[in-house]
Design a protein around this motif. Structure first.
Motif, PDB file in Angstrom:
ATOM      1  N   LYS A 168       0.833  -1.207   0.000  1.00 20.26           N
ATOM      2  CA  LYS A 168       0.000   0.000   0.000  1.00 20.26           C
ATOM      3  C   LYS A 168       0.862   1.249   0.000  1.00 20.26           C
ATOM      4  O   LYS A 168       0.600   2.202  -0.737  1.00 20.26           O
ATOM      5  CB  LYS A 168      -0.942  -0.009   1.215  1.00 20.26           C
ATOM      6  N   HIS A 214       2.394   1.917  -3.272  1.00 17.47           N
ATOM      7  CA  HIS A 214       1.373   2.549  -4.112  1.00 17.47           C
ATOM      8  C   HIS A 214       1.264   4.048  -3.790  1.00 17.47           C
ATOM      9  O   HIS A 214       1.198   4.890  -4.695  1.00 17.47           O
ATOM     10  CB  HIS A 214       0.028   1.844  -3.889  1.00 17.47           C
ATOM     11  N   GLU A 215       1.271   4.393  -2.518  1.00 19.32           N
ATOM     12  CA  GLU A 215       1.191   5.803  -2.116  1.00 19.32           C
ATOM     13  C   GLU A 215       2.429   6.568  -2.592  1.00 19.32           C
ATOM     14  O   GLU A 215       2.331   7.714  -3.025  1.00 19.32           O
ATOM     15  CB  GLU A 215       1.037   5.927  -0.597  1.00 19.32           C
ATOM     16  N   GLU A 252       1.891   7.400  -6.137  1.00 18.73           N
ATOM     17  CA  GLU A 252       0.935   8.498  -6.295  1.00 18.73           C
ATOM     18  C   GLU A 252       1.559   9.844  -5.947  1.00 18.73           C
ATOM     19  O   GLU A 252       1.285  10.842  -6.604  1.00 18.73           O
ATOM     20  CB  GLU A 252      -0.319   8.245  -5.461  1.00 18.73           C
ATOM     21  N   ASP A 306      -7.434  13.586  -4.467  1.00 17.86           N
ATOM     22  CA  ASP A 306      -6.698  12.348  -4.251  1.00 17.86           C
ATOM     23  C   ASP A 306      -6.142  12.293  -2.833  1.00 17.86           C
ATOM     24  O   ASP A 306      -6.213  11.262  -2.162  1.00 17.86           O
ATOM     25  CB  ASP A 306      -5.572  12.222  -5.279  1.00 17.86           C
ATOM     26  N   THR A 345      -9.421  11.921  -0.440  1.00 14.38           N
ATOM     27  CA  THR A 345     -10.279  10.748  -0.577  1.00 14.38           C
ATOM     28  C   THR A 345      -9.514   9.431  -0.625  1.00 14.38           C
ATOM     29  O   THR A 345     -10.093   8.381  -0.345  1.00 14.38           O
ATOM     30  CB  THR A 345     -11.180  10.844  -1.827  1.00 14.38           C
ATOM     31  N   ASP A 346      -8.242   9.481  -0.956  1.00 12.93           N
ATOM     32  CA  ASP A 346      -7.450   8.251  -0.994  1.00 12.93           C
ATOM     33  C   ASP A 346      -6.499   8.220   0.198  1.00 12.93           C
ATOM     34  O   ASP A 346      -6.654   7.425   1.113  1.00 12.93           O
ATOM     35  CB  ASP A 346      -6.686   8.139  -2.314  1.00 12.93           C
ATOM     36  N   HIS A 347      -5.565   9.098   0.246  1.00 15.15           N
ATOM     37  CA  HIS A 347      -4.512   9.037   1.256  1.00 15.15           C
ATOM     38  C   HIS A 347      -5.046   9.246   2.674  1.00 15.15           C
ATOM     39  O   HIS A 347      -4.877   8.380   3.537  1.00 15.15           O
ATOM     40  CB  HIS A 347      -3.430  10.065   0.948  1.00 15.15           C
ATOM     41  N   TYR A 387      -8.163   9.480   3.874  1.00 18.90           N
ATOM     42  CA  TYR A 387      -9.253   8.573   4.236  1.00 18.90           C
ATOM     43  C   TYR A 387      -8.717   7.192   4.603  1.00 18.90           C
ATOM     44  O   TYR A 387      -9.110   6.611   5.618  1.00 18.90           O
ATOM     45  CB  TYR A 387     -10.271   8.485   3.090  1.00 18.90           C
ATOM     46  N   TRP A 388      -7.811   6.656   3.791  1.00 15.59           N
ATOM     47  CA  TRP A 388      -7.248   5.333   4.059  1.00 15.59           C
ATOM     48  C   TRP A 388      -6.506   5.319   5.392  1.00 15.59           C
ATOM     49  O   TRP A 388      -6.670   4.396   6.197  1.00 15.59           O
ATOM     50  CB  TRP A 388      -6.315   4.900   2.919  1.00 15.59           C
TER      51      TRP A 388
END
Length: 161
Positions: free
Chosen positions: A43, A46-47, A50, A126, A129-131, A133-134
């Motif tokens: 993960k 992946h970050e 990004e 991004d 809503t992605d970083h 939030y996760w």
């Protein structure tokens, strides 16, 4: 196209934050992999990717505005001693990135640089809503199921989790 010096300077500050986050994610991903926490390692890899994409978008915009991207500057990274601390440090870094993006978007409005604003809004979406939030979700899981159970759940799997 010659851009506003103020916007270029702020874009370079944002670039520094994105590159710093990228470095922190790289360090944490490799630590997780070394600890056998494959899901977290994947993960955060992946970050990292990004954050690299965010940095590329900012560099491209700085160059378009005829500025000089500062790819060397970094803030201090905060590598944690344990899983929870690492997640908390990553969340703090992302909150700083998001606040900076909001400020920069506001300045783009004032300078009537709507294209830069639109690029940054995509990065902010991004980031939120992605970083963020996760990270909040996984820190919540630690509270819900306990640190040891959370760590066990991260030992193998794919990056989508």
């Amino acid at each position: 196209m010659q851009g506003s010096k103020k916007i270029i300077d702020l874009l370079n500050k944002q670039l520094t934050l994105e590159l710093t986050s990228m470095d922190q994610y790289l360090a944490h991903s490799k630590i997780y992999e070394d600890w056998g926490l494959e899901k977290l390692g994947q993960k955060l890899t992946h970050e990292f990717d990004e954050e690299l994409d965010h940095a590329k978008a900012i560099i491209e915009r700085i160059l378009f505005l005829e500025g000089q991207p500062d790819t060397a500057s970094r803030e201090a990274i905060h590598v944690g001693d344990n899983v929870q601390q690492m997640l908390e440090n990553d969340l703090a870094a992302e909150m700083t990135v998001a606040a900076s993006l909001v400020n920069l978007i506001t300045e783009c409005e004032k300078e009537k640089d709507y294209v830069t604003r639109e690029i940054l809004e995509t990065l902010l979406d991004d980031t939120e809503t992605d970083h963020i939030y996760w990270l909040e979700q996984h820190l919540g899981l630690i509270k819900l199921i306990g640190l040891q159970n959370y760590i066990q759940s991260q030992m193998n799997g794919d990056a989508a989790t």
